[in-house]
Design a protein around this motif. Structure first.
Motif, short mmCIF file in Angstrom:
data_model
loop_
_atom_site.label_atom_id
_atom_site.label_comp_id
_atom_site.label_asym_id
_atom_site.label_seq_id
_atom_site.Cartn_x
_atom_site.Cartn_y
_atom_site.Cartn_z
N LEU A 60 6.09 -57.54 -18.89
CA LEU A 60 7.51 -56.90 -18.56
C LEU A 60 8.21 -56.19 -19.94
O LEU A 60 8.58 -55.25 -19.96
CB LEU A 60 8.26 -57.67 -17.66
CG LEU A 60 9.89 -57.32 -17.57
CD1 LEU A 60 9.87 -56.03 -16.63
CD2 LEU A 60 10.37 -58.38 -16.73
N PHE A 61 8.05 -57.44 -20.75
CA PHE A 61 8.95 -57.15 -22.09
C PHE A 61 8.69 -55.82 -22.84
O PHE A 61 9.28 -55.59 -23.86
CB PHE A 61 9.07 -58.35 -22.86
CG PHE A 61 9.98 -59.46 -22.06
CD1 PHE A 61 10.64 -59.23 -20.90
CD2 PHE A 61 10.26 -60.74 -22.69
CE1 PHE A 61 11.50 -60.17 -20.32
CE2 PHE A 61 11.05 -61.70 -22.26
CZ PHE A 61 11.68 -61.24 -20.97
N GLU A 62 7.20 -55.67 -22.53
CA GLU A 62 6.73 -54.35 -23.26
C GLU A 62 7.33 -53.05 -22.85
O GLU A 62 7.73 -52.20 -23.72
CB GLU A 62 5.19 -54.40 -23.18
CG GLU A 62 4.49 -55.39 -23.74
CD GLU A 62 2.88 -55.25 -23.43
OE1 GLU A 62 2.65 -54.52 -22.65
OE2 GLU A 62 2.20 -56.20 -24.07
N THR A 63 7.74 -52.82 -21.64
CA THR A 63 8.25 -51.73 -21.16
C THR A 63 9.73 -51.84 -20.52
O THR A 63 10.20 -50.66 -20.44
CB THR A 63 7.51 -51.20 -19.85
OG1 THR A 63 7.57 -52.37 -18.75
CG2 THR A 63 5.89 -51.15 -20.22
N LEU A 64 10.18 -52.87 -20.82
CA LEU A 64 11.74 -52.98 -20.32
C LEU A 64 12.57 -52.16 -21.15
O LEU A 64 13.53 -51.69 -20.90
CB LEU A 64 12.11 -54.37 -20.32
CG LEU A 64 13.49 -54.74 -19.87
CD1 LEU A 64 13.81 -54.09 -18.50
CD2 LEU A 64 13.82 -56.33 -19.69
N PRO A 65 12.47 -52.42 -22.52
CA PRO A 65 13.28 -51.47 -23.39
C PRO A 65 13.19 -49.96 -23.04
O PRO A 65 14.07 -49.45 -23.36
CB PRO A 65 12.80 -52.03 -24.81
CG PRO A 65 12.30 -53.39 -24.65
CD PRO A 65 11.52 -53.25 -23.29
N LEU A 66 12.02 -49.70 -22.94
CA LEU A 66 11.88 -48.16 -22.50
C LEU A 66 12.65 -47.84 -21.29
O LEU A 66 13.29 -46.97 -21.12
CB LEU A 66 10.41 -47.98 -22.26
CG LEU A 66 9.56 -48.08 -23.56
CD1 LEU A 66 7.99 -47.99 -23.23
CD2 LEU A 66 9.79 -47.37 -24.86
N PHE A 67 12.48 -48.64 -20.17
CA PHE A 67 13.19 -48.47 -19.07
C PHE A 67 14.76 -48.42 -19.07
O PHE A 67 15.50 -47.66 -18.65
CB PHE A 67 12.75 -49.63 -17.99
CG PHE A 67 13.57 -49.44 -16.78
CD1 PHE A 67 13.38 -48.49 -15.73
CD2 PHE A 67 14.41 -50.39 -16.39
CE1 PHE A 67 14.13 -48.31 -14.68
CE2 PHE A 67 15.16 -50.31 -15.07
CZ PHE A 67 14.91 -49.26 -14.11
N ALA A 68 15.26 -49.39 -19.83
CA ALA A 68 16.63 -49.49 -20.28
C ALA A 68 17.18 -48.35 -20.72
O ALA A 68 18.04 -47.85 -20.58
CB ALA A 68 16.92 -50.68 -20.88
N ALA A 69 16.30 -47.83 -22.07
CA ALA A 69 16.94 -46.88 -22.66
C ALA A 69 16.67 -45.37 -21.92
O ALA A 69 17.91 -44.81 -21.94
CB ALA A 69 16.12 -46.69 -24.08
#
Length: 132
Positions: A60-69
């Motif tokens: 999850l933490f691999e893609t969460l920054p991309l999703f948030a941004a």
């Protein structure tokens, strides 16, 4: 608050759950005394479920920054649309489903659900980069 921002907030709650679950399972394996110590020595081996929960969290933490941004870019630039709505919904739903699938060791379906979350991200990226 827009639906996309609400889904981002829900995803952050999911992230917190994914921090707490492996910690709780690990504490059951090591005991409270070890958990509150400095943990200078190695604890017992990580159990099967705990390891799965830790890997699901890392995933999850691999893609969460991309999703948030992507959600924040769509909001700040006023590019929210049906595409951002469905992309955010797909991402959140898939990530919520991914956790129990990984915890219970369900193969193949887990990977397909991960692909759905990536499709949701791609929808968001398409909306903010090409749809206007």
């Amino acid at each position: 608050m827009t639906p996309e921002l609400t889904m981002l907030a829900c995803t952050l709650v999911l992230a917190l759950v994914q921090i707490l679950l492996p910690a709780l399972f690990r504490t059951r394996e090591t005991g409270t005394a070890y958990n509150v110590s400095a943990r200078d020595g190695e604890g017992p081996p990580v159990g099967k479920i705990t390891g799965r929960l830790q890997r699901a969290q890392a995933n999850l933490f691999e893609t969460l920054p991309l999703f948030a941004a992507a959600v924040l870019i769509a909001h700040v630039t006023a590019q929210e649309s049906a595409l951002t709505l469905y992309g955010a919904a797909l991402y959140l739903a898939a990530r919520a489903l991914y956790l129990p699938l990984y915890a219970f060791g369900v193969p193949v379906v887990r990977t397909l659900v991960w692909c759905v979350s990536i499709a949701g991200l791609l929808m968001l990226f398409w909306a903010i980069l090409f749809a206007s």
